[in-house]
Design an enzyme around this catalytic site. Structure first.
Site, PDB file in Angstrom:
ATOM      1  N   ASN A 292      -3.105  -5.008  -5.442  1.00 22.91           N
ATOM      2  CA  ASN A 292      -3.620  -3.804  -4.791  1.00 22.91           C
ATOM      3  C   ASN A 292      -5.123  -3.592  -4.967  1.00 22.91           C
ATOM      4  O   ASN A 292      -5.741  -2.887  -4.191  1.00 22.91           O
ATOM      5  CB  ASN A 292      -2.856  -2.578  -5.290  1.00 22.91           C
ATOM      6  CG  ASN A 292      -2.674  -2.566  -6.792  1.00 22.91           C
ATOM      7  OD1 ASN A 292      -2.084  -3.474  -7.369  1.00 22.91           O
ATOM      8  ND2 ASN A 292      -3.192  -1.540  -7.436  1.00 22.91           N
TER       9      ASN A 292
ATOM     10  N   GLN B 245       2.034  -3.994  -1.326  1.00 26.28           N
ATOM     11  CA  GLN B 245       0.795  -4.180  -0.561  1.00 26.28           C
ATOM     12  C   GLN B 245       0.945  -5.146   0.615  1.00 26.28           C
ATOM     13  O   GLN B 245      -0.018  -5.342   1.368  1.00 26.28           O
ATOM     14  CB  GLN B 245      -0.337  -4.668  -1.481  1.00 26.28           C
ATOM     15  CG  GLN B 245      -0.892  -3.602  -2.406  1.00 26.28           C
ATOM     16  CD  GLN B 245      -1.650  -2.486  -1.687  1.00 26.28           C
ATOM     17  OE1 GLN B 245      -2.168  -2.651  -0.582  1.00 26.28           O
ATOM     18  NE2 GLN B 245      -1.727  -1.329  -2.316  1.00 26.28           N
TER      19      GLN B 245
ATOM     20  N   SER C 241       7.082   0.310  -0.350  1.00 19.62           N
ATOM     21  CA  SER C 241       6.867   1.754  -0.348  1.00 19.62           C
ATOM     22  C   SER C 241       6.304   2.188   1.000  1.00 19.62           C
ATOM     23  O   SER C 241       5.326   1.619   1.488  1.00 19.62           O
ATOM     24  CB  SER C 241       5.885   2.122  -1.471  1.00 19.62           C
ATOM     25  OG  SER C 241       5.619   3.495  -1.443  1.00 19.62           O
ATOM     26  N   ALA C 242       6.926   3.216   1.604  1.00 22.79           N
ATOM     27  CA  ALA C 242       6.592   3.605   2.977  1.00 22.79           C
ATOM     28  C   ALA C 242       5.151   4.068   3.159  1.00 22.79           C
ATOM     29  O   ALA C 242       4.525   3.801   4.187  1.00 22.79           O
ATOM     30  CB  ALA C 242       7.548   4.707   3.450  1.00 22.79           C
TER      31      ALA C 242
ATOM     32  N   THR D  40      21.218  12.598  -3.608  1.00 23.38           N
ATOM     33  CA  THR D  40      21.403  12.747  -2.170  1.00 23.38           C
ATOM     34  C   THR D  40      20.253  12.109  -1.404  1.00 23.38           C
ATOM     35  O   THR D  40      19.086  12.371  -1.710  1.00 23.38           O
ATOM     36  CB  THR D  40      21.513  14.246  -1.820  1.00 23.38           C
ATOM     37  OG1 THR D  40      22.560  14.801  -2.612  1.00 23.38           O
ATOM     38  CG2 THR D  40      21.815  14.462  -0.347  1.00 23.38           C
TER      39      THR D  40
ATOM     40  N   CYS E 287      -4.640   4.679  -9.217  1.00 22.67           N
ATOM     41  CA  CYS E 287      -3.901   5.101 -10.396  1.00 22.67           C
ATOM     42  C   CYS E 287      -4.760   4.979 -11.654  1.00 22.67           C
ATOM     43  O   CYS E 287      -4.524   5.642 -12.643  1.00 22.67           O
ATOM     44  CB  CYS E 287      -2.651   4.267 -10.548  1.00 22.67           C
ATOM     45  SG  CYS E 287      -1.875   3.920  -8.976  1.00 22.67           S
TER      46      CYS E 287
HETATM   47  C1  LIG Z   1       1.005   1.781  -4.497  1.00 21.33           C
HETATM   48  C2  LIG Z   1       1.622   0.663  -5.227  1.00 21.33           C
HETATM   49  C3  LIG Z   1       2.770   0.853  -6.010  1.00 21.33           C
HETATM   50  C4  LIG Z   1       3.378   2.202  -6.243  1.00 21.33           C
HETATM   51  O1  LIG Z   1       3.999   2.715  -5.094  1.00 21.33           O
HETATM   52  P1  LIG Z   1       4.330   4.283  -5.066  1.00 21.33           P
HETATM   53  O2  LIG Z   1       5.170   4.452  -3.843  1.00 21.33           O
HETATM   54  O3  LIG Z   1       3.044   4.999  -4.979  1.00 21.33           O
HETATM   55  O4  LIG Z   1       5.086   4.575  -6.313  1.00 21.33           O
HETATM   56  C5  LIG Z   1       3.326  -0.235  -6.635  1.00 21.33           C
HETATM   57  N1  LIG Z   1       2.806  -1.460  -6.498  1.00 21.33           N
HETATM   58  C6  LIG Z   1       1.713  -1.686  -5.755  1.00 21.33           C
HETATM   59  C7  LIG Z   1       1.181  -3.073  -5.625  1.00 21.33           C
HETATM   60  C8  LIG Z   1       1.079  -0.633  -5.092  1.00 21.33           C
HETATM   61  O5  LIG Z   1      -0.010  -0.858  -4.374  1.00 21.33           O
END
Ligand SMILES: *Cc1c(COP(=O)(O)O)cnc(C)c1O
Length: 398
Positions: free
Chosen positions: A152, A186, A206-207, A244, A332
């Site tokens: 990332n 990513q 992750s959406a 849920t 982060c």
């Molecule tokens: C953003 C990210 C995450 C975390 O995803 P979240 O939905 O924000 O918890 C995990 N791994 C990578 C490589 C990311 O870029």
């Protein structure tokens, strides 16, 4: 120029696509039933859930019952890692990399504290692990491998397929299978992510990284993989993610992935040309900069640049005053003055690493925005350097 705000932090999150918002709308108060209820309200939601699962599975080349929906990418990573180890029920060895997202890195550090043996593979100056190092790291009691698909902070794409092939050979002669998880947060929706082609056992996404809503993710768990829950409750999501289901968000995830995958190539080309334009412009206009990764083996959307003799945080703030949003390292990690674990692992000179920012592009970005950045960035860097004693000393010595 009339440009006021330029968002170049798409690695942290992306805006939700308008079509995705529309797709989600009916599931807040119209179709609101609990997908586990047997009445018509519940069945309507269950139908939407099944559809989203089938769509997500198809786009990843998986089967619907191999997809579980989760609360986010972090949750997918945690369920994968702790779930596999819970199922083994014994301690052993884990292989990961030094440059994982904190969701994986900190999970592995916790496991290390709990008595697991963890190998954190080193990376080269491009942020890549070597397959040879990987082979050498495997031990008799290795249980799990977790290696991210793309990083990332710098975008480096790891040789996931090659690692999977090596593991396949190793697994032929073992009683306890070594499972392979990859964090594809990513890459999903940005480059082809085909679970069969990659050869992994578990894959997280992750959406909100591909124009879907925040707070919803998915985990691919290959059929036959022995995984135990890390949370207990209802039987939702094969018992792996009780609670849920959020049908609106899950529907949004599937729609966002569908849209991203439909335009994968066009989006990638567009984003790559924007990144290359910005990269070229920065290298032409600003002295003493280094680009960290972004070559052949990197995703197109990320440009990580170290500007020597300045602080990344100051640059971020100055750019923000001009309406330009970037990040230092990862979202982060910002707020901490610790140098990025990714750049440290890549052996980026610590002084240069201090002045690092990440520009991350999305398909909503334009050439005009890139031009605007190139218009204001050189002046800001120059101003900041003028305040640096080290820079001034260099200038007078020359
Ligand atoms: C953003 C990210 C995450 C975390 O995803 P979240 O939905 O924000 O918890 C995990 N791994 C990578 C490589 C990311 O870029």
């Amino acid at each position: 120029m009339a440009i006021k705000r330029v968002y170049l932090d798409n690695g942290a999150t992306t805006p939700v696509n308008a079509e995705v918002v529309k797709e989600m709308q009916p599931y807040f108060s119209g179709v609101f039933g609990n997908a586990s209820s047997f009445h018509s309200f519940g069945r309507e939601s269950k139908t939407a859930l099944d559809k989203a699962r089938a769509k997500t599975a198809r786009l990843l080349n998986a089967e619907p019952d191999e997809i579980i929906f989760t609360g986010c990418g972090t949750e997918s990573d945690n369920i994968a890692i702790f779930g596999i180890l819970n199922a083994y029920g014994k301690k052993g060895h884990i292989i990961t990399t030094q440059i994982e997202h904190h969701a994986v890195l900190y999970s592995c550090r916790r496991l290390q504290k709990n008595g697991y043996d963890v190998t954190f593979l080193q990376v080269d100056k491009n942020g890549l692990i070597s397959a040879d190092d990987f082979k050498k790291a495997v031990k008799d009691d290795t249980l799990l491998v977790s290696i991210m698909h793309a990083n990332n902070e710098v975008g480096a794409i790891q040789p996931v397929k090659e690692i999977a092939e090596i593991l396949k050979e190793i697994n032929k002669n073992r009683k306890d299978r070594i499972y392979f998880h990859t964090d594809a947060v990513q890459t999903a929706g940005k480059i082809p992510v085909d679970v069969k082609d990659l050869g992994v056992d578990l894959l997280s996404l992750s959406a909100h990284k591909f124009y879907g809503p925040k707070g919803v993710g998915a985990l691919y768990v290959k059929k036959g993989v022995n995984i135990a829950p890390v949370m207990y409750g209802g039987h939702h999501e094969n018992g792996l993610r009780p609670g849920t289901e959020n049908i609106a968000y899950i529907t949004g995830l599937a729609k966002a992935l569908e849209i991203s995958c439909a335009d994968l190539k066009a989006n990638d080309e567009k984003i790559l040309s924007l990144r290359e334009k910005l990269k070229k412009g920065i290298l032409e206009k600003i002295p003493e900069v280094t680009v960290n990764s972004s070559g052949e083996n990197a995703v197109s959307g990320i440009l990580n640049v170290s500007f020597k003799y300045i602080e990344g945080e100051s640059l971020l703030l100055k750019l923000d005053m001009k309406g330009i949003a970037v990040s230092t390292g990862s979202a982060c990690a910002s707020g901490s003055s610790e140098p990025s674990h990714v750049l440290s692992a890549m052996c980026v000179d610590p002084v240069a690493a201090q002045g690092t920012v990440r520009f991350s592009f999305g398909c909503q970005n334009t050439v005009e925005e890139t031009d605007y950045v190139l218009e204001v960035l050189p002046g800001i860097v120059e101003d900041l350097r003028r305040m640096s004693p080290v820079w001034n000393k260099r200038q007078t010595e020359e």
